[in-house]
Enzyme design. Structure first.
Site, PDB file in Angstrom:
ATOM      1  N   ALA A 282       0.824  -1.208   0.000  1.00 19.70           N
ATOM      2  CA  ALA A 282       0.000   0.000   0.000  1.00 19.70           C
ATOM      3  C   ALA A 282       0.857   1.257   0.000  1.00 19.70           C
ATOM      4  O   ALA A 282       0.515   2.271  -0.592  1.00 19.70           O
ATOM      5  CB  ALA A 282      -0.916  -0.007   1.216  1.00 19.70           C
ATOM      6  N   GLU A 286       3.955   3.472  -6.576  1.00 17.55           N
ATOM      7  CA  GLU A 286       4.367   3.079  -7.919  1.00 17.55           C
ATOM      8  C   GLU A 286       4.155   4.249  -8.869  1.00 17.55           C
ATOM      9  O   GLU A 286       3.179   4.974  -8.765  1.00 17.55           O
ATOM     10  CB  GLU A 286       3.541   1.890  -8.438  1.00 17.55           C
ATOM     11  CG  GLU A 286       3.997   0.557  -7.932  1.00 17.55           C
ATOM     12  CD  GLU A 286       3.107   0.082  -6.800  1.00 17.55           C
ATOM     13  OE1 GLU A 286       2.325   0.904  -6.300  1.00 17.55           O
ATOM     14  OE2 GLU A 286       3.211  -1.109  -6.418  1.00 17.55           O
ATOM     15  N   ASP A 328      17.164  42.625 -20.267  1.00 16.97           N
ATOM     16  CA  ASP A 328      17.854  43.627 -21.079  1.00 16.97           C
ATOM     17  C   ASP A 328      16.809  44.450 -21.806  1.00 16.97           C
ATOM     18  O   ASP A 328      15.662  44.026 -21.916  1.00 16.97           O
ATOM     19  CB  ASP A 328      18.652  42.928 -22.199  1.00 16.97           C
ATOM     20  CG  ASP A 328      19.904  42.287 -21.686  1.00 16.97           C
ATOM     21  OD1 ASP A 328      20.429  42.772 -20.692  1.00 16.97           O
ATOM     22  OD2 ASP A 328      20.357  41.318 -22.324  1.00 16.97           O
ATOM     23  N   ASP A 637      23.388  38.418 -22.866  1.00 15.77           N
ATOM     24  CA  ASP A 637      23.827  37.941 -24.174  1.00 15.77           C
ATOM     25  C   ASP A 637      25.334  37.928 -24.373  1.00 15.77           C
ATOM     26  O   ASP A 637      25.852  37.240 -25.237  1.00 15.77           O
ATOM     27  CB  ASP A 637      23.151  38.744 -25.296  1.00 15.77           C
ATOM     28  CG  ASP A 637      23.182  40.236 -25.042  1.00 15.77           C
ATOM     29  OD1 ASP A 637      24.017  40.661 -24.226  1.00 15.77           O
ATOM     30  OD2 ASP A 637      22.379  40.964 -25.638  1.00 15.77           O
ATOM     31  N   ASP A 641      28.238  38.363 -19.349  1.00 14.16           N
ATOM     32  CA  ASP A 641      26.972  38.115 -18.657  1.00 14.16           C
ATOM     33  C   ASP A 641      26.918  36.704 -18.066  1.00 14.16           C
ATOM     34  O   ASP A 641      26.068  36.412 -17.223  1.00 14.16           O
ATOM     35  CB  ASP A 641      25.787  38.259 -19.630  1.00 14.16           C
ATOM     36  CG  ASP A 641      25.522  39.716 -19.976  1.00 14.16           C
ATOM     37  OD1 ASP A 641      25.872  40.580 -19.153  1.00 14.16           O
ATOM     38  OD2 ASP A 641      24.983  39.979 -21.061  1.00 14.16           O
ATOM     39  N   ASN A 731      -3.222  -0.014  -6.765  1.00 14.85           N
ATOM     40  CA  ASN A 731      -2.012   0.777  -7.020  1.00 14.85           C
ATOM     41  C   ASN A 731      -1.605   0.766  -8.484  1.00 14.85           C
ATOM     42  O   ASN A 731      -1.199   1.780  -9.027  1.00 14.85           O
ATOM     43  CB  ASN A 731      -0.846   0.233  -6.190  1.00 14.85           C
ATOM     44  CG  ASN A 731      -0.829   0.838  -4.804  1.00 14.85           C
ATOM     45  OD1 ASN A 731      -1.790   1.492  -4.410  1.00 14.85           O
ATOM     46  ND2 ASN A 731       0.241   0.631  -4.076  1.00 14.85           N
TER      47      ASN A 731
HETATM   48  P1  ATP Z   1      21.022  46.181 -23.297  1.00 16.71           P
HETATM   49  O1  ATP Z   1      21.926  45.956 -22.143  1.00 16.71           O
HETATM   50  O2  ATP Z   1      19.641  46.461 -22.912  1.00 16.71           O
HETATM   51  O3  ATP Z   1      21.140  45.162 -24.366  1.00 16.71           O
HETATM   52  P2  ATP Z   1      22.524  48.027 -24.881  1.00 16.71           P
HETATM   53  O4  ATP Z   1      22.588  47.108 -26.039  1.00 16.71           O
HETATM   54  O5  ATP Z   1      22.220  49.445 -25.185  1.00 16.71           O
HETATM   55  O6  ATP Z   1      21.473  47.628 -23.854  1.00 16.71           O
HETATM   56  P3  ATP Z   1      25.303  47.865 -24.654  1.00 16.71           P
HETATM   57  O7  ATP Z   1      25.370  47.014 -25.840  1.00 16.71           O
HETATM   58  O8  ATP Z   1      26.137  47.574 -23.464  1.00 16.71           O
HETATM   59  O9  ATP Z   1      23.867  47.939 -24.093  1.00 16.71           O
HETATM   60  O10 ATP Z   1      25.588  49.358 -25.142  1.00 16.71           O
HETATM   61  C1  ATP Z   1      25.892  50.385 -24.253  1.00 16.71           C
HETATM   62  C2  ATP Z   1      26.115  51.671 -25.023  1.00 16.71           C
HETATM   63  O11 ATP Z   1      27.233  51.528 -25.897  1.00 16.71           O
HETATM   64  C3  ATP Z   1      24.956  52.077 -25.916  1.00 16.71           C
HETATM   65  O12 ATP Z   1      24.096  52.933 -25.235  1.00 16.71           O
HETATM   66  C4  ATP Z   1      25.617  52.792 -27.053  1.00 16.71           C
HETATM   67  O13 ATP Z   1      25.751  54.175 -26.775  1.00 16.71           O
HETATM   68  C5  ATP Z   1      26.991  52.180 -27.114  1.00 16.71           C
HETATM   69  N1  ATP Z   1      27.072  51.179 -28.179  1.00 16.71           N
HETATM   70  C6  ATP Z   1      26.278  50.126 -28.380  1.00 16.71           C
HETATM   71  N2  ATP Z   1      26.680  49.399 -29.429  1.00 16.71           N
HETATM   72  C7  ATP Z   1      27.773  49.999 -29.912  1.00 16.71           C
HETATM   73  C8  ATP Z   1      28.668  49.745 -30.985  1.00 16.71           C
HETATM   74  N3  ATP Z   1      28.520  48.691 -31.778  1.00 16.71           N
HETATM   75  N4  ATP Z   1      29.682  50.592 -31.185  1.00 16.71           N
HETATM   76  C9  ATP Z   1      29.845  51.659 -30.387  1.00 16.71           C
HETATM   77  N5  ATP Z   1      29.050  51.952 -29.374  1.00 16.71           N
HETATM   78  C10 ATP Z   1      28.020  51.159 -29.118  1.00 16.71           C
END
Ligand code: ATP
Length: 896
Positions: A282, A286, A328, A637, A641, A731
């Site tokens: 009992a 199972e 994000d 991403d 992170d 059971n």
């Molecule tokens: P989340 O964290 O929400 O994805 P996010 O993509 O804006 O936000 P990051 O990618 O860290 O965060 O970007 C931070 C800052 O860097 C942006 O606000 C922008 O001004 C600058 N940035 C983002 N991408 C580039 C890039 N490819 N080249 C130069 N500056 C950038």
């Protein structure tokens, strides 16, 4: 012996593989090589072996107890009973084996949902292909966070470091250098001009020529596997196992007491042993572990249909209890379909028309179309922006697509609208010299170019505040002017205003220089005296689905925190637009870094938007939430992170965007990158949590009621009210299928209206109380019937048949009590779960057969129940059902 590519010169490798570092392979070459080398696929990992699964079933405590019971039955001469128990053992093992095997197969097949990609150049065109399609000689590009798709010899590196732990066990990343040369034998870890399949790029970039694929790779040779999903027992399964064991222990104790008592009371040994066997059977739940696995596996499959790929069964279990979601902004809350909309230069705003990455649109000043060449500095701004990118704009099936970051895609598209592209500038003689790649920690990217006229330029783009810091002059109407404090203030005001419109903003700057051909040189040059060109404002609209999803989280008492690297005003605007917050309050990464542990907890509790957050801040946020006992899902991403993803209860990564490193560290992958998918997964998680609770409730109350039942029989000094065979029957034949059918129960009413609690334990006190009380009620009805029937001088056989029938049916129908957690079981959703009706139908037919069919009557020691006794039997079933329903309705009322 295989070829030692690390000792060879890169040019000779390219030649011997018939490849070209700029053009890559062509189509016919690829086809030929594919024929010769096959696909770039490692052998599938064999799951746990069939034997192992089988052995697992037999190792179960449940089975051991049943074996002991069978042996005892044979010893006391109940051969039939002995065989029956053996049959149950076989049946249980087969069912256990089949379901576990299928569940494991289902989990394993999810591995293929997320195919691995590789960025290659073929026929002179950069393109993304499936990693399985790589052949030796392919030219691949490696970026931060990528998993290396094959073994390859590097031909170009830019600060590339690779984590090779999966191959060498070494956790420190190794610096790679395309120019390194070796003429003596080196170990794998020392060959820094090579990269190996399955390792991951921790930083920087590289370009390489594939030297080995599939089983020929180093990882292929050692037979290691790259797993996409994690495996192992989940805490729920372990907890269930523990619970099952404790139930058995209690029963063993009861049996011991009983035996001693029996001997003292002078009961015949035969009876005592028989009762013992009955009790042991009992108590055995199972099917319990099997149902747990099945429910979780069904959940995993359902979630993937909704674009949430759960990498671990544990996540399925935890998702339903999530109390806060940290997300994000870019790409999760927003579309990640970026278009450059406005450019602020020469003290005014230029607008750009057009949508998406289609390079068609006009430049407008005060609503009037202008030629880009007419506006001083506009062409330089556009060129700087587009040259300072790693992304590429490609056309596939007529549609434009970005390979790389969407932000950069916006700049490439805007450049094309003015008639420039990287290729056209290259053809004119622009030659790239060096690069500092973008990184979300320092928030900018810089490149240097040799211009056709012999000059050298440095172009830089990044977060406006960071860029302004590096500038001491500004380009105004074609003239270089001093960047005064007043001008800086003006630009900052404009930046704020554009941010408040929800636009994503980059500052663009440039500088003339000399010998800018190394990253070191760029690093020193960007420290000062750059010339500010413009603010580029990019639109990235929120996803349609997010507003609804946020509403749902609010109703469900789940807190949503937006944690973004973007600037404050943009973050606040987007957060307000989707309904995450209605206040202006935004906490910066800096404030997080400076706060004490206690202040931080308060900051996080009272705010929903966090801007300019670094991956390190994310970790601090997770720590603070953990201290508050929150159950947290967090998205991420990038490579950096990964620690936060691991620390969160549910680490969430992106299937489209984002790095493999983040994916590997996560518990769940959003196949569509959409925030709303997290909410759907939580909802699905709640359904699964409920269903698990439902079948545990069902099985445990049924088992406990049987133990109570037999115990009552002993206390009242009655003949055994149920025989061991009958208990086995209930059971195995009656209980298991309805329990299993609960895994398919549809969601409860208003499932997202239920407040999220930090309760992690399914089997809490209230739950145990409910199980005990309901078990007692379930046992009471049939017991009264048994007592009444014995008193009314019906034969023991008939009385026992009545008792068996009543208990069996009541347990079968108890599935209706289990299907709703509170409130009436018989509502409009009753017809939705076909499996439940199937299970009940089968149960009824079998139970009637057990009472009325000759051969079964023999085995189960039953006799046909005469018509006049059907009414009292029905009453013994219906009354307790009615009572439990009544209690559930009241429990439901209390909650409202
Ligand atoms: P989340 O964290 O929400 O994805 P996010 O993509 O804006 O936000 P990051 O990618 O860290 O965060 O970007 C931070 C800052 O860097 C942006 O606000 C922008 O001004 C600058 N940035 C983002 N991408 C580039 C890039 N490819 N080249 C130069 N500056 C950038």
């Amino acid at each position: 012996m295989s070829r030692e590519f690390y000792k060879e010169n890169k040019i000779s490798i390219l030649n011997s593989l018939n490849s070209d570092s700029d053009q890559g392979l062509n189509k016919t070459q690829v086809e030929k090589k594919r024929e010769k080398f096959g696909l770039n696929k490692l052998q599938e990992k064999r799951g746990v072996s069939v034997w192992q699964i089988l052995l697992n079933q037999l190792k179960d405590l449940i089975i051991i107890i049943l074996i002991i019971a069978a042996v005892l039955a044979f010893l006391i001469g109940d051969t039939l009973e002995g065989y029956a128990i053996l049959a149950v053992i076989v049946f249980n093992t087969i069912i256990g084996f089949v379901t576990e095997y299928r569940a494991q197969k289902a989990v394993a097949s999810l591995k293929n949902v997320l195919s691995k990609k590789a960025l290659v150049i073929r026929d002179g065109k950069k393109q993304e292909i499936e990693a399985v399609d790589l052949v030796p000689g392919d030219i691949i590009f490696i970026e931060e966070g990528d998993q290396i798709p094959a073994d390859a010899r590097l031909i170009d590196t830019n600060n590339l470091t690779v984590n090779e732990a999966s191959l060498t066990g070494e956790s420190e990343s190794v610096a790679k250098e395309a120019e390194a040369q070796f003429d003596s034998k080196k170990t794998l870890a020392e060959r820094n001009n090579m990269v190996y399949m399955g390792t991951t790029a921790a930083r920087g970039k590289g370009k390489a020529v594939v030297t080995a694929i599939a089983e020929e790779t180093e990882i292929g040779k050692i037979g290691a596997m790259l797993d996409e999903t994690k495996e192992g027992k989940t805490p729920l399964e372990k907890r269930l196992e523990r619970l099952g064991k404790s139930l058995i222990k209690i029963t063993l104790a009861v049996i011991a007491v009983l035996t001693i008592l029996g001997i003292f009371m002078g009961r015949p040994v035969y009876d005592t042993v028989k009762t013992g066997i009955a009790l042991a059977i009992a108590a055995v739940p199972e099917g319990l572990p099997i149902i747990a696995t099945v429910t979780l596996a069904i959940g995993m499959k359902k979630m993937v249909e909704h674009n949430a790929l759960v990498r671990e069964l544990l996540a399925v279990e935890t998702l339903g209890s999530v109390t806060s979601i940290c997300t994000d902004k870019t790409g999760t809350i927003t579309e990640n379909q970026m278009t450059l909309r406005k450019i602020y230069l020469n003290d005014h705003l230029i607008e750009i028309s057009g949508t998406g990455y289609q390079p068609e649109g006009d430049f407008l000043l005060a609503g009037e179309k202008i030629e880009p060449a007419v506006e001083a500095g506009l062409e330089l701004t556009l060129k700087s922006g587009l040259l300072c990118t790693s992304a590429e704009l490609t056309k596939e099936d007529g549609a434009y697509k970005v390979l790389g970051e969407a932000t950069e895609g916006a700049l490439l598209t805007a450049g094309r609208k003015a008639g420039f592209s990287k290729e056209s500038l290259k053809n004119k003689g622009y030659q790239k010299l060096a690069e500092i790649p973008f990184n979300s920690d320092y928030m900018y990217m810089a490149v240097s170019y040799a211009l056709p006229e012999g000059k050298e330029h440095l172009y830089l783009k990044g977060s406006p505040d960071v860029v302004l810091e590096m500038c001491d002059s500004i380009m105004l109407n074609g003239e270089q002017k001093e960047l005064t404090a007043a001008k800086i203030n003006e630009i900052q005001q404009k930046n704020k205003k554009l941010g408040e419109e929800g636009l994503r903003i980059l500052g663009v700057a440039y500088k003339e220089g000399k010998n800018l051909d190394s990253e070191e040189k760029l690093q020193t040059e960007i420290k000062s005296s750059l010339t500010f060109l413009a603010l580029s404002a990019i639109i990235d609209p929120p996803r349609e689905s997010v507003k609804e999803a946020i509403k749902e989280t609010k109703k469900a008492g789940i807190k949503t925190k937006m944690i973004t690297g973007d600037q404050m005003d943009t973050a606040a605007a987007i957060a307000r637009e989707v309904g995450i917050t209605d206040s202006d309050s935004v906490i910066s990464g800096q404030q997080i870094s400076q706060a004490s542990a206690e202040e931080l907890r308060e900051l996080i509790k009272n705010n929903s938007v966090f801007s300019r957050v670094t991956p390190e801040n994310k970790l601090q946020i997770i720590d603070a939430l953990n201290q508050e006992e929150e159950i947290t899902a967090m998205t991420g991403d990038g490579v950096n992170d990964a620690p936060a993803l691991k620390k969160a209860d549910i680490g969430v990564s992106m299937g489209k965007r984002g790095t493999t490193v983040a994916r590997e560290a996560s518990d769940m992958v959003l196949l569509d990158d959409d925030f709303a998918t997290i909410v759907t997964a939580v909802r699905e998680g709640r359904v699964i949590f409920d269903n698990i609770q439902k079948f545990i409730y069902f099985l445990f109350s049924n088992n406990l009621s049987k133990i109570i039942y037999i115990f009552l029989g002993i206390i009242f000094n009655l003949p055994l009210p149920l025989l061991a065979m009958q208990i086995l029957w209930i059971n195995v034949v009656i209980d298991v299928f309805p329990a299993l059918s609960l895994a398919w129960e549809k969601e409860e009413n208003n499932i997202m209206g239920r407040e999220a609690t930090t309760e992690r334990n399914i089997m809490n006190r209230a739950f145990k109380k409910k199980v005990s009380l309901h078990s007692l009620i379930l046992a009471a009805g049939p017991m009264l019937l048994y007592l009444w029937s014995l008193n009314a001088d019906y034969s023991l056989e008939l009385s026992r048949t009545l008792s068996f029938a009543a208990l069996s049916f009541i347990q079968l129908f108890h599935v209706f009590n289990a299907r709703r957690k509170s409130g009436l079981a018989f509502d409009k959703t009753l017809l939705e779960n076909y499996y439940l009706w199937l299970a009940v139908g089968i149960g009824i037919v079998f139970q009637l057969a057990a009472i009325y069919l000759g051969p079964l009557q023999k085995i189960l020691s039953t006799v046909a129940i005469p018509i006049e006794l059907l009414l009292p039997t029905a009453a013994a079933i219906i009354l307790p059902m009615f009572l439990i329903q009544l209690m559930n309705i009241f429990a439901g009322r209390d909650k409202k």
